[in-house]
Design an enzyme around this catalytic site. Structure first.
Site, PDB file in Angstrom:
ATOM      1  N   ASP A 188       0.667  -1.356  -0.131  1.00 29.59           N
ATOM      2  CA  ASP A 188      -0.046  -0.113  -0.020  1.00 29.59           C
ATOM      3  C   ASP A 188       0.820   1.245   0.082  1.00 29.59           C
ATOM      4  OD1 ASP A 188      -1.621  -2.169   0.493  1.00 29.59           O
ATOM      5  OD2 ASP A 188      -2.476  -1.384   2.686  1.00 29.59           O
ATOM      6  N   GLU A 423       2.664  -9.687  11.635  1.00 25.57           N
ATOM      7  CA  GLU A 423       2.214  -9.319  10.033  1.00 25.57           C
ATOM      8  C   GLU A 423       3.845  -8.839   9.560  1.00 25.57           C
ATOM      9  OE1 GLU A 423      -0.406  -6.038  10.472  1.00 25.57           O
ATOM     10  OE2 GLU A 423      -0.514  -5.839   8.408  1.00 25.57           O
TER      11      GLU A 423
HETATM   12  C1  9WN Z   1      -5.791  -2.843   2.352  1.00 24.09           C
HETATM   13  C2  9WN Z   1      -4.607  -7.678   4.090  1.00 24.09           C
HETATM   14  C3  9WN Z   1      -4.117  -6.611   3.881  1.00 24.09           C
HETATM   15  C4  9WN Z   1      -3.007  -7.186   2.677  1.00 24.09           C
HETATM   16  C5  9WN Z   1      -2.320  -5.900   2.048  1.00 24.09           C
HETATM   17  C6  9WN Z   1      -1.841  -4.988   3.232  1.00 24.09           C
HETATM   18  C7  9WN Z   1      -2.948  -4.580   4.178  1.00 24.09           C
HETATM   19  C8  9WN Z   1      -5.288  -3.263   3.546  1.00 24.09           C
HETATM   20  C9  9WN Z   1      -5.094  -2.250   4.777  1.00 24.09           C
HETATM   21  O1  9WN Z   1      -3.674  -5.800   4.420  1.00 24.09           O
HETATM   22  O2  9WN Z   1      -3.730  -3.788   3.314  1.00 24.09           O
HETATM   23  O3  9WN Z   1      -5.950  -3.606   1.457  1.00 24.09           O
HETATM   24  O4  9WN Z   1      -5.999  -2.093   5.385  1.00 24.09           O
HETATM   25  O5  9WN Z   1      -4.010  -1.889   5.047  1.00 24.09           O
HETATM   26  O6  9WN Z   1      -1.066  -3.821   2.802  1.00 24.09           O
HETATM   27  O7  9WN Z   1      -1.086  -6.422   1.323  1.00 24.09           O
HETATM   28  O8  9WN Z   1      -3.272  -8.131   1.684  1.00 24.09           O
HETATM   29  O9  9WN Z   1      -3.593  -8.601   5.103  1.00 24.09           O
END
Ligand code: 9WN
Length: 462
Positions: A188, A423
Site C-alpha cells: 500500500d 504481520e
Molecule cells: C488494504 C490484508 C491486507 C494485505 C495488504 C496489506 C494490507 C489493507 C489495509 O492488509 O492492506 O488492502 O487495510 O492496510 O497492505 O497487502 O493484503 O492482510
C-alpha cells in the site's frame, strides 16, 4: 497495540532443529486455525477481519501442508466472489460482521451498484494474481483425484482472472497490466507509489469525516498517514464513480502504474496455468506464449539498465519511478527471466540495499535500507514481510541459487522463531510488528519448514 494471538514460541535457536521446527509448525497451525472463519481464513482477526485476495492465495499454500481441504475451500470461497468480467476482488466482505469492523467497508465500496458484481459485497479493485501459482502448489503438495477435480473446477475462473487483467488493464497497450490503486499492488504505502500518488489531489482533512479502523488496532506510526488515506479514498471514488469500469481509464483515472510484482505474478500465473492445463487435459501452449510475452514486456518496459533493477512505470507521466524497493526483485519468480536480468536482480538483492547472502541475520527489508526515506517501522516502507521474502526464495530456487535460497530460508524461519507469526518485522532487530497472529506469515512459514530439503539440497525448482 497488537492483536492477541497464539503465544510466541519458546524457541531458543534459529528454529532450525527438529524440535524447534515442530514447535514452530504448531504455532503456525494454531494461528491459521484461529483465523479460520467458516469458509475462509482472515488475515488477522482484528486488523483485517474479512477475506483478502492475495492473502488467501498465500494462506492456501501453507494450508496445503496441514489442511488440504481448507486450502481448496479458501480458493473456492474467494473465486465465488469473482465478478462477471473476471476480476477477483481484493476484499470479500463477511456479512456477519458489524458495520465498522473494517474501514473502508462495504458501504464505501458500494459494489452492489456495479454491473457484474457478485451477490456478496466486495471491493471493486484487485490484488496481485498469485492464485494460479497457489492452486498449482496446493495440488503439487499432494496430487490426488480430489486435487485434480479442484484444479479442473478452478481453471476457467483462473483463466478469466488473467483475461480480465490482459484485456481491461493494459492501458498503455504495451503488454503489462496497470494497477489503479496502491492497494492493488498489495504494498500500500511503498515508496514506489510516492511519485505517482503525489499527482492525486487530496486533503488529509477529509479524514475527519471518517473513522480509521487500522489505527485503533496498530500503532499509527507504523501505518500509512492520513494524507495517504485521503488519496486512497480519492482513488476509490474516482473508480467507483464509473462503477469500476475500465474503459477510458487513461483519460480520467489519477493513478495508473505498471507494477513489477503485479506483472511478475501475472507471468507466473500463466506458467502455473500451463502446468495445470497439462494435468487436466487442457492446452498449455497459449499459457506458455502469454507467459513469454509478459516476461518480454516486463523486461522491455520496467527493467532499468542503468540501475540494474525493475522499477514501476508511472503510465500517466510515462516514466519509471525512482525508488528502489523490494518490488524490483520479484520478477525473479519468472522461470523465463533472461540471464542478464536474473544476474542483475541477484546483484541488487545482495547489495547493501537489501542484504541477501548465504549467511544473513535477517530477511530482506521491503525498501532500500540505504535510502533517505527508509522507515524500519512503517509498514511497506522498510519492515520485512514474509510474502516478499517467500517470493524471492522461490525465485532463487527457480534460478538455481540454492546457496542463497538456503540462507534466506534460514533467516525467514529464524525471524518467526524469534518473534512469532507477526504481520511484519523490524528489519534490523527482528521485533514483531502489526498483527501478532497473521495468516500468511504462518502459512509461508509452514511452506518454508516443509521445503527444508529443497532449500538446503539445492534442486532447482519449477
Ligand atoms: C488494504 C490484508 C491486507 C494485505 C495488504 C496489506 C494490507 C489493507 C489495509 O492488509 O492492506 O488492502 O487495510 O492496510 O497492505 O497487502 O493484503 O492482510
Amino acid at each position: 497495540m497488537t492483536a492477541p494471538g497464539p503465544a510466541a514460541p519458546m524457541v531458543t535457536g534459529d528454529g532450525g532443529g527438529p524440535a524447534e521446527a515442530d514447535q514452530l509448525r504448531r504455532l503456525a497451525v494454531a494461528t491459521l486455525d484461529g483465523n479460520w472463519e467458516h469458509d475462509h481464513t482472515v488475515p488477522s482477526r482484528t486488523l483485517y477481519p474479512h477475506q483478502w485476495s492475495w492473502d488467501s492465495a498465500f494462506i492456501a499454500i501453507g494450508l496445503a501442508h496441514v489442511r488440504p481441504d481448507r486450502a481448496w475451500q479458501e480458493l473456492r470461497t474467494l473465486f465465488a466472489a469473482q465478478w462477471a468480467d473476471g476480476r477477483v476482488p481484493h476484499i470479500v466482505f463477511n456479512p456477519r460482521l458489524r458495520v465498522g469492523a473494517y474501514f473502508p467497508g462495504p458501504q464505501f465500496w458500494g459494489s452492489e451498484r456495479a454491473d457484474g458484481a457478485p451477490a456478496a459485497a466486495t471491493s471493486g479493485i484487485v490484488q496481485p494474481p498469485v492464485h494460479a501459482l497457489a492452486a498449482w502448489l496446493v495440488h503439487r503438495r499432494a496430487p490426488s483425484t480430489a486435487s485434480r477435480a479442484a484444479l479442473t473446477e478452478l481453471y476457467p475462473a483462473l483463466v478469466a482472472q488473467q483475461s480480465y487483467l490482459t484485456e481491461r488493464r493494459d492501458v498503455a497497450r504495451g503488454g503489462l497490466a496497470c494497477v489503479v490503486h496502491p492497494w492493488e499492488s498489495g504494498l500500500d504505502n511503498s515508496p514506489a507509489w510516492d511519485e505517482p500518488m503525489a499527482a492525486v489531489p487530496a486533503d488529509a482533512a477529509v479524514m475527519r469525516a471518517y473513522t480509521r479502523h487500522d489505527t485503533a488496532h496498530a500503532d499509527a506510526a507504523h501505518r500509512p498517514t492520513d494524507l495517504d488515506y485521503a488519496r486512497y479514498l480519492a482513488m476509490v471514488e474516482s473508480y467507483r464513480r464509473h462503477d469500476y469500469r475500465d474503459d477510458g481509464l487513461a483519460d480520467r483515472h489519477p493513478f495508473l502504474v505498471e507494477c513489477p510484482l503485479f506483472n511478475a505474478a501475472r507471468g507466473a500465473a500463466e506458467h502455473a496455468l500451463a502446468d495445470i492445463a497439462g494435468v487436466i487435459g487442457a492446452d498449455p501452449v497459449p499459457h506458455r506464449d502469454r507467459a513469454r510475452r509478459i516476461t518480454e514486456a516486463l523486461v522491455d518496459r520496467l527493467f532499468d539498465p542503468v540501475t540494474g533493477t525493475f522499477q514501476p512505470r508511472d503510465v500517466r507521466a510515462d516514466r519509471l519511478v525512482s525508488a528502489r524497493t523490494a518490488l524490483g526483485l520479484t520478477p525473479l519468480i519468472l522461470p523465463d527471466l533472461p540471464p542478464r536480468q536474473v544476474a542483475a536482480v541477484v546483484t541488487e538483492a545482495g547489495s547493501a540495499r537489501f542484504g541477501l547472502a548465504r549467511r544473513m541475520d535477517r530477511p530482506l527489508p521491503s525498501h532500500d535500507r540505504t535510502a533517505g526515506d527508509f522507515e524500519p517501522l512503517r509498514y511497506w516502507r522498510g519492515p520485512s514481510w514474509m510474502n516478499l521474502n517467500w517470493l524471492l526464495w522461490r525465485g532463487l530456487r527457480t534460478h538455481g541459487r540454492p546457496d542463497l535460497a538456503a540462507g534466506l530460508r534460514r533467516s525467514m524461519i529464524g525471524l518467526v522463531a524469534g518473534a512469532g507469526c507477526h504481520e511484519y518485522f523490524h528489519p534490523d532487530t527482528g521485533a514483531g510488528l502489526g498483527s501478532a497472529a497473521f495468516g500468511w506469515t504462518a502459512a509461508l512459514l509452514l511452506d518454508a519448514l516443509a521445503s527444508g530439503d529443497a532449500g538446503r539440497g539445492g534442486a532447482a525448482e519449477a
